[in-house]
Scaffold this motif. Structure first.
Motif, PDB file in Angstrom:
ATOM      1  N   SER A  52      42.792  51.103  22.733  1.00 42.49           N
ATOM      2  CA  SER A  52      44.240  51.259  22.846  1.00 42.49           C
ATOM      3  C   SER A  52      44.707  50.799  24.222  1.00 42.49           C
ATOM      4  N   VAL A  53      45.941  50.369  24.275  1.00 47.24           N
ATOM      5  CA  VAL A  53      46.546  49.954  25.535  1.00 47.24           C
ATOM      6  C   VAL A  53      46.676  51.157  26.462  1.00 47.24           C
ATOM      7  N   GLN A  54      46.958  52.332  25.901  1.00 44.59           N
ATOM      8  CA  GLN A  54      47.113  53.541  26.710  1.00 44.59           C
ATOM      9  C   GLN A  54      45.809  53.885  27.443  1.00 44.59           C
ATOM     10  N   TYR A  55      44.688  53.801  26.731  1.00 44.32           N
ATOM     11  CA  TYR A  55      43.403  54.111  27.358  1.00 44.32           C
ATOM     12  C   TYR A  55      43.081  53.091  28.458  1.00 44.32           C
ATOM     13  N   PHE A  56      43.323  51.829  28.159  1.00 41.87           N
ATOM     14  CA  PHE A  56      43.128  50.786  29.161  1.00 41.87           C
ATOM     15  C   PHE A  56      44.004  51.060  30.391  1.00 41.87           C
ATOM     16  N   SER A  57      45.280  51.367  30.148  1.00 39.60           N
ATOM     17  CA  SER A  57      46.221  51.616  31.245  1.00 39.60           C
ATOM     18  C   SER A  57      45.794  52.797  32.106  1.00 39.60           C
ATOM     19  N   SER A  58      45.287  53.848  31.471  1.00 39.38           N
ATOM     20  CA  SER A  58      44.861  55.021  32.253  1.00 39.38           C
ATOM     21  C   SER A  58      43.637  54.701  33.106  1.00 39.38           C
ATOM     22  N   GLN A  59      42.679  53.935  32.560  1.00 37.73           N
ATOM     23  CA  GLN A  59      41.512  53.543  33.369  1.00 37.73           C
ATOM     24  C   GLN A  59      41.935  52.608  34.492  1.00 37.73           C
ATOM     25  N   PHE A  60      42.820  51.687  34.203  1.00 40.88           N
ATOM     26  CA  PHE A  60      43.296  50.741  35.211  1.00 40.88           C
ATOM     27  C   PHE A  60      43.949  51.494  36.367  1.00 40.88           C
ATOM     28  N   LYS A  61      44.824  52.450  36.037  1.00 45.31           N
ATOM     29  CA  LYS A  61      45.520  53.205  37.084  1.00 45.31           C
ATOM     30  C   LYS A  61      44.546  54.074  37.877  1.00 45.31           C
ATOM     31  N   LYS A  62      43.583  54.662  37.198  1.00 48.79           N
ATOM     32  CA  LYS A  62      42.596  55.518  37.875  1.00 48.79           C
ATOM     33  C   LYS A  62      41.829  54.728  38.940  1.00 48.79           C
ATOM     34  N   ILE A  63      41.520  53.482  38.642  1.00 50.06           N
ATOM     35  CA  ILE A  63      40.725  52.667  39.569  1.00 50.06           C
ATOM     36  C   ILE A  63      41.585  51.962  40.616  1.00 50.06           C
ATOM     37  N   THR A  64      42.752  51.455  40.214  1.00 49.57           N
ATOM     38  CA  THR A  64      43.554  50.649  41.140  1.00 49.57           C
ATOM     39  C   THR A  64      44.695  51.408  41.796  1.00 49.57           C
ATOM     40  N   GLY A  65      45.103  52.527  41.170  1.00 52.56           N
ATOM     41  CA  GLY A  65      46.256  53.259  41.683  1.00 52.56           C
ATOM     42  C   GLY A  65      47.575  52.722  41.155  1.00 52.56           C
ATOM     43  N   LEU A  66      47.502  51.668  40.362  1.00 52.22           N
ATOM     44  CA  LEU A  66      48.693  51.050  39.770  1.00 52.22           C
ATOM     45  C   LEU A  66      48.520  50.981  38.256  1.00 52.22           C
ATOM     46  N   THR A  67      49.624  51.013  37.548  1.00 54.81           N
ATOM     47  CA  THR A  67      49.545  50.724  36.124  1.00 54.81           C
ATOM     48  C   THR A  67      49.378  49.217  35.977  1.00 54.81           C
ATOM     49  N   PRO A  68      48.915  48.760  34.820  1.00 59.91           N
ATOM     50  CA  PRO A  68      48.831  47.304  34.628  1.00 59.91           C
ATOM     51  C   PRO A  68      50.184  46.614  34.803  1.00 59.91           C
ATOM     52  N   SER A  69      51.269  47.265  34.361  1.00 57.01           N
ATOM     53  CA  SER A  69      52.613  46.678  34.529  1.00 57.01           C
ATOM     54  C   SER A  69      52.966  46.540  36.004  1.00 57.01           C
ATOM     55  N   GLU A  70      52.684  47.589  36.784  1.00 58.58           N
ATOM     56  CA  GLU A  70      52.977  47.534  38.225  1.00 58.58           C
ATOM     57  C   GLU A  70      52.155  46.436  38.896  1.00 58.58           C
ATOM     58  N   PHE A  71      50.876  46.334  38.500  1.00 54.43           N
ATOM     59  CA  PHE A  71      50.017  45.293  39.067  1.00 54.43           C
ATOM     60  C   PHE A  71      50.561  43.910  38.725  1.00 54.43           C
ATOM     61  N   LYS A  72      50.934  43.711  37.468  1.00 59.76           N
ATOM     62  CA  LYS A  72      51.428  42.411  37.011  1.00 59.76           C
ATOM     63  C   LYS A  72      52.703  42.010  37.757  1.00 59.76           C
ATOM     64  N   LYS A  73      53.576  42.984  38.057  1.00 62.55           N
ATOM     65  CA  LYS A  73      54.836  42.711  38.757  1.00 62.55           C
ATOM     66  C   LYS A  73      54.653  42.560  40.265  1.00 62.55           C
ATOM     67  N   SER A  74      53.567  43.093  40.795  1.00 64.04           N
ATOM     68  CA  SER A  74      53.325  43.088  42.236  1.00 64.04           C
ATOM     69  C   SER A  74      53.162  41.666  42.766  1.00 64.04           C
ATOM     70  N   SER A  75      53.676  41.449  43.960  1.00 60.86           N
ATOM     71  CA  SER A  75      53.509  40.132  44.576  1.00 60.86           C
ATOM     72  C   SER A  75      52.096  39.974  45.139  1.00 60.86           C
ATOM     73  N   GLU A  76      51.497  41.099  45.542  1.00 58.89           N
ATOM     74  CA  GLU A  76      50.114  41.080  46.021  1.00 58.89           C
ATOM     75  C   GLU A  76      49.219  41.590  44.915  1.00 58.89           C
ATOM     76  N   LYS A  77      48.213  40.805  44.583  1.00 61.69           N
ATOM     77  CA  LYS A  77      47.289  41.171  43.522  1.00 61.69           C
ATOM     78  C   LYS A  77      45.869  41.128  44.070  1.00 61.69           C
ATOM     79  N   PRO A  78      45.466  42.168  44.807  1.00 63.28           N
ATOM     80  CA  PRO A  78      44.122  42.154  45.402  1.00 63.28           C
ATOM     81  C   PRO A  78      43.037  42.164  44.332  1.00 63.28           C
ATOM     82  N   ARG A  79      42.080  41.265  44.504  1.00 62.93           N
ATOM     83  CA  ARG A  79      40.980  41.168  43.548  1.00 62.93           C
ATOM     84  C   ARG A  79      39.662  41.044  44.282  1.00 62.93           C
ATOM     85  N   LYS A  80      38.568  41.286  43.543  1.00 64.30           N
ATOM     86  CA  LYS A  80      37.216  41.139  44.072  1.00 64.30           C
ATOM     87  C   LYS A  80      36.449  40.201  43.152  1.00 64.30           C
ATOM     88  N   TYR A  81      35.426  39.578  43.688  1.00 55.12           N
ATOM     89  CA  TYR A  81      34.495  38.843  42.844  1.00 55.12           C
ATOM     90  C   TYR A  81      33.717  39.865  42.044  1.00 55.12           C
TER      91      TYR A  81
END
Length: 191
Positions: free
Chosen positions: A154-183
């Motif tokens: 589900s998108v909800q489960y994905f969103s909760s894991q994403f926020k737990k790890i990044t501190g942002l929801t996927p929507s917030e990350f997608k809208k953010s001008s800075e998108k920090p990533r790692k290899y």
């Protein structure tokens, strides 16, 4: 033939980096592949010591035990799922890892946790979230598609894991001008 297993070597860039070290040192080798270097002859103690030092400067090390090799194989196998077998992201990882490493999953899990300071599952989730960040940075891929491609039910489960790890929801990350990533190969534990 003499094989030296190398830890933290999980991507094509890593192979090139190790080849560069060997070429710079003037050492002849038969093959360098993910997780190891194959030599026609055993290295002399001073050569081995220098090779290990040079590897350390790049974040690699020589695997001193078969257990370290197993942990590296787990990391390599999981990273390769994103590159070569994305459809396998929907399947359980325990049978795959047991088959690839040739060791019972409960033993692998314990070894991984002890050496990396996190479970295999936690590591795999971190890899998924990092891959999600990559896909969400590409405008054509939406949140639902990303969740589905990563094997989330589900998108909800994905969103909760994403926020737990990044501190942002996927929507917030997608809208953010800075998108920090790692290899993917830089996601590691304590070891």
């Amino acid at each position: 033939m003499h094989t030296i297993p190398i830890t933290n070597m999980v991507c094509p860039r890593c192979v090139m980096a190790v080849k560069d070290v060997l070429n710079d040192m003037g050492l002849s080798y038969a093959e360098v592949k993910l997780g190891s270097a194959l030599f026609l002859h055993e290295l002399q103690p001073l050569q081995l010591q220098q090779f290990e030092k040079e590897l350390g400067l790049l974040g690699f090390s020589i695997a001193k035990s078969r257990e370290m090799v197993w942990v590296e194989t787990v990391k390599f196998t999981l990273i390769q799922l994103f590159e070569k077998e994305p459809s396998a992201l929907n399947a359980p990882i325990s049978p795959l890892l047991t088959e690839k490493v040739g060791v019972d999953y409960s033993r692998l899990s314990q070894l991984f946790s002890n050496s990396q300071g996190k479970t295999i599952e936690q590591y795999f989730i971190e890899l998924k979230i990092e891959k999600a960040k990559e896909w969400l940075s590409i405008e054509e891929i939406n949140i639902s598609q990303t969740a589905w491609k990563l094997g989330y039910g589900s998108v909800q489960y994905f969103s909760s894991q994403f926020k737990k790890i990044t501190g942002l929801t996927p929507s917030e990350f997608k809208k953010s001008s800075e998108k920090p990533r790692k290899y993917l190969d830089s996601i590691a534990g304590k070891g």
